[in-house]
Motif scaffolding. Structure first.
Motif, PDB file in Angstrom:
ATOM      1  N   UNK A  99       0.801  -1.184   0.054  1.00  0.00           N
ATOM      2  CA  UNK A  99       0.080   0.060   0.030  1.00  0.00           C
ATOM      3  C   UNK A  99       0.972   1.050  -0.057  1.00  0.00           C
ATOM      4  N   UNK A 100       1.919   1.245   0.687  1.00  0.00           N
ATOM      5  CA  UNK A 100       2.957   2.407   0.656  1.00  0.00           C
ATOM      6  C   UNK A 100       3.433   2.475  -0.485  1.00  0.00           C
ATOM      7  N   UNK A 101       3.961   1.369  -1.046  1.00  0.00           N
ATOM      8  CA  UNK A 101       4.496   1.444  -2.530  1.00  0.00           C
ATOM      9  C   UNK A 101       3.427   2.183  -3.612  1.00  0.00           C
ATOM     10  N   UNK A 102       2.334   1.474  -3.305  1.00  0.00           N
ATOM     11  CA  UNK A 102       1.291   2.002  -4.355  1.00  0.00           C
ATOM     12  C   UNK A 102       1.034   3.545  -4.028  1.00  0.00           C
ATOM     13  N   UNK A 103       1.229   3.954  -2.748  1.00  0.00           N
ATOM     14  CA  UNK A 103       0.964   5.318  -2.503  1.00  0.00           C
ATOM     15  C   UNK A 103       2.026   6.223  -3.331  1.00  0.00           C
ATOM     16  N   UNK A 104       3.232   5.666  -3.247  1.00  0.00           N
ATOM     17  CA  UNK A 104       4.665   6.479  -3.772  1.00  0.00           C
ATOM     18  C   UNK A 104       4.259   6.277  -5.361  1.00  0.00           C
ATOM     19  N   UNK A 105       3.876   5.406  -5.929  1.00  0.00           N
ATOM     20  CA  UNK A 105       3.487   5.194  -7.418  1.00  0.00           C
ATOM     21  C   UNK A 105       2.353   6.060  -8.001  1.00  0.00           C
ATOM     22  N   UNK A 106       1.390   6.621  -7.295  1.00  0.00           N
ATOM     23  CA  UNK A 106       0.102   7.000  -7.523  1.00  0.00           C
ATOM     24  C   UNK A 106      -0.077   8.414  -7.002  1.00  0.00           C
ATOM     25  N   UNK A 107      -1.057   9.206  -7.231  1.00  0.00           N
ATOM     26  CA  UNK A 107      -1.165  10.265  -6.406  1.00  0.00           C
ATOM     27  C   UNK A 107      -2.331  10.043  -5.390  1.00  0.00           C
ATOM     28  N   UNK A 108      -2.606   8.878  -5.043  1.00  0.00           N
ATOM     29  CA  UNK A 108      -3.542   8.564  -4.047  1.00  0.00           C
ATOM     30  C   UNK A 108      -2.932   8.807  -2.629  1.00  0.00           C
ATOM     31  N   UNK A 109      -3.804   9.411  -1.649  1.00  0.00           N
ATOM     32  CA  UNK A 109      -3.434   9.489  -0.465  1.00  0.00           C
ATOM     33  C   UNK A 109      -3.009   8.168   0.254  1.00  0.00           C
ATOM     34  N   UNK A 110      -2.358   8.130   1.623  1.00  0.00           N
ATOM     35  CA  UNK A 110      -1.843   7.010   2.078  1.00  0.00           C
ATOM     36  C   UNK A 110      -3.227   6.186   2.578  1.00  0.00           C
ATOM     37  N   UNK A 111      -4.130   6.770   3.115  1.00  0.00           N
ATOM     38  CA  UNK A 111      -5.258   5.737   3.604  1.00  0.00           C
ATOM     39  C   UNK A 111      -5.848   5.203   2.617  1.00  0.00           C
TER      40      UNK A 111
END
Length: 350
Positions: A280-292
């Motif tokens: 989820x953290x890596x997904x957050x870094x790869x996209x503009x989505x917030x952490x939650x």
């Protein structure tokens, strides 16, 4: 002795009391987790078989599906389209890791491979039970392992999301609905139709009582026919009914009887949750989505529970609902085709 109707009333009254207690304690997902824990405590204390209504359980899914669908706008699918490929990548990796762990554990504790793998995969309880039956694995153990996973996810993920990953406005909102246009009251007359469609497509659509109302309501919003939001009392009632259903499915006696298997799969669940947080953290870094939103989209939890948690943690429940739906479909459509071809696993002969 209480009559059947009296025991049914006591079941839901007990669940409601648990939800109220959790609400005033400001715990995440209070109406679901509170009623779930109240059911477990009630069964353990009084050693009685809980009576619940399958009809009310299905109604609760429909209501919550409508609530999630009401968070969709005409921009939602445009928003998630750039994220589908990386999300599929992380989801496939999480599923593969879970299956591998389940396979290795089955060899260590001398459990059949099918039971170990089905008990480890982050899929829905009912879908995994049905799949377990079809390939002749130990359905009792699969049910117990997924009960352990469910409890671990429901207590760990919402707590982590609210206290560590939350951003912006947070709180214990009962309703998910976010309206950007004036809602049309006549749309409430379409809600019984959603239930009718879900019922008649129950053997064709996975998670039918959630997905059909959710997607139908989302379609209305995308078509600029904003669905009328249900009052908060409907959402609270639906969450309590869902919590009661989840609580009655937990057998304390079976958990105790399973002994070491439960401890092993509890540890496995926590490992998978930890891996999902990394993804989820890596997904957050790869996209503009917030952490939650990123964390809850990949977390191995139920679609409804993760969408509700997203609202509480200040995430985007429509994005979480959309991405979790992709994983649900991937698991229930692809896994049944793949598992019978794994060495040591054979499907039921026809």
């Amino acid at each position: 002795m209480l009559s059947c109707s009296g025991r049914l009333f006591m079941t839901y009254f007990t669940g409601l009391l648990g939800g109220i207690i959790f609400y005033f304690l400001h715990l995440p997902l209070p109406w679901i987790l509170g009623s779930l824990m109240a059911m477990i405590a009630y069964k353990f204390t009084f050693s009685q078989k809980v009576i619940y209504s399958t009809f009310l359980k299905n109604i609760s899914y429909v209501i919550l599906g409508i609530e999630i669908g009401n968070t969709f706008t005409d921009h939602t699918f445009q928003l998630i389209s750039p994220y589908v490929v990386p999300y599929l990548l992380f989801s496939v990796m999480l599923i593969a890791i879970s299956l591998l762990f389940g396979f290795l554990i089955s060899k260590i504790i001398r459990l059949d491979a099918a039971t170990g793998m089905l008990g480890a995969v982050p899929g829905g309880l009912s879908a995994m039970i049905a799949l377990s039956d079809s390939i002749k694995s130990n359905t009792v153990y699969v049910t117990i392992f997924h009960t352990v996973r469910l409890l671990a996810v429901l207590f760990i993920v919402p707590f982590a999301a609210v206290h560590f990953f939350a951003h912006g406005e947070t709180g214990q909102r009962a309703s998910l609905a976010i309206q950007t246009d004036d809602p049309l009251f006549w749309t409430v007359f379409a809600y019984p139709l959603f239930f009718y469609l879900a019922y008649h497509l129950r053997n064709r659509v996975p998670a039918n009582y959630i997905l059909i109302p959710m997607l139908s309501t989302a379609f209305l919003n995308i078509a600029h026919l904003p669905a009328y939001p249900l009052p908060d009392v409907f959402s609270i009632g639906a969450q309590v009914m869902l919590g009661v259903y989840l609580g009655q499915s937990v057998s304390v006696k079976e958990l105790i009887k399973s002994g070491r298997y439960v401890l092993i799969f509890c540890f496995l669940s926590m490992v998978v949750i930890g891996i999902s947080f990394i993804f989820g953290y890596l997904f957050h870094l790869m996209t503009s989505l917030d952490m939650a939103t990123s964390m809850l989209s990949i977390a191995p939890g139920g679609l409804v529970e993760m969408a509700l948690t997203a609202q509480t943690a200040g995430g985007d429940p429509s994005v979480v609902g959309s991405l979790q739906t992709i994983r649900v479909l991937m698991i229930v459509l692809i896994l049944p085709l793949m598992l019978p071809h794994i060495p040591g696993i054979k499907g039921r002969s026809r």
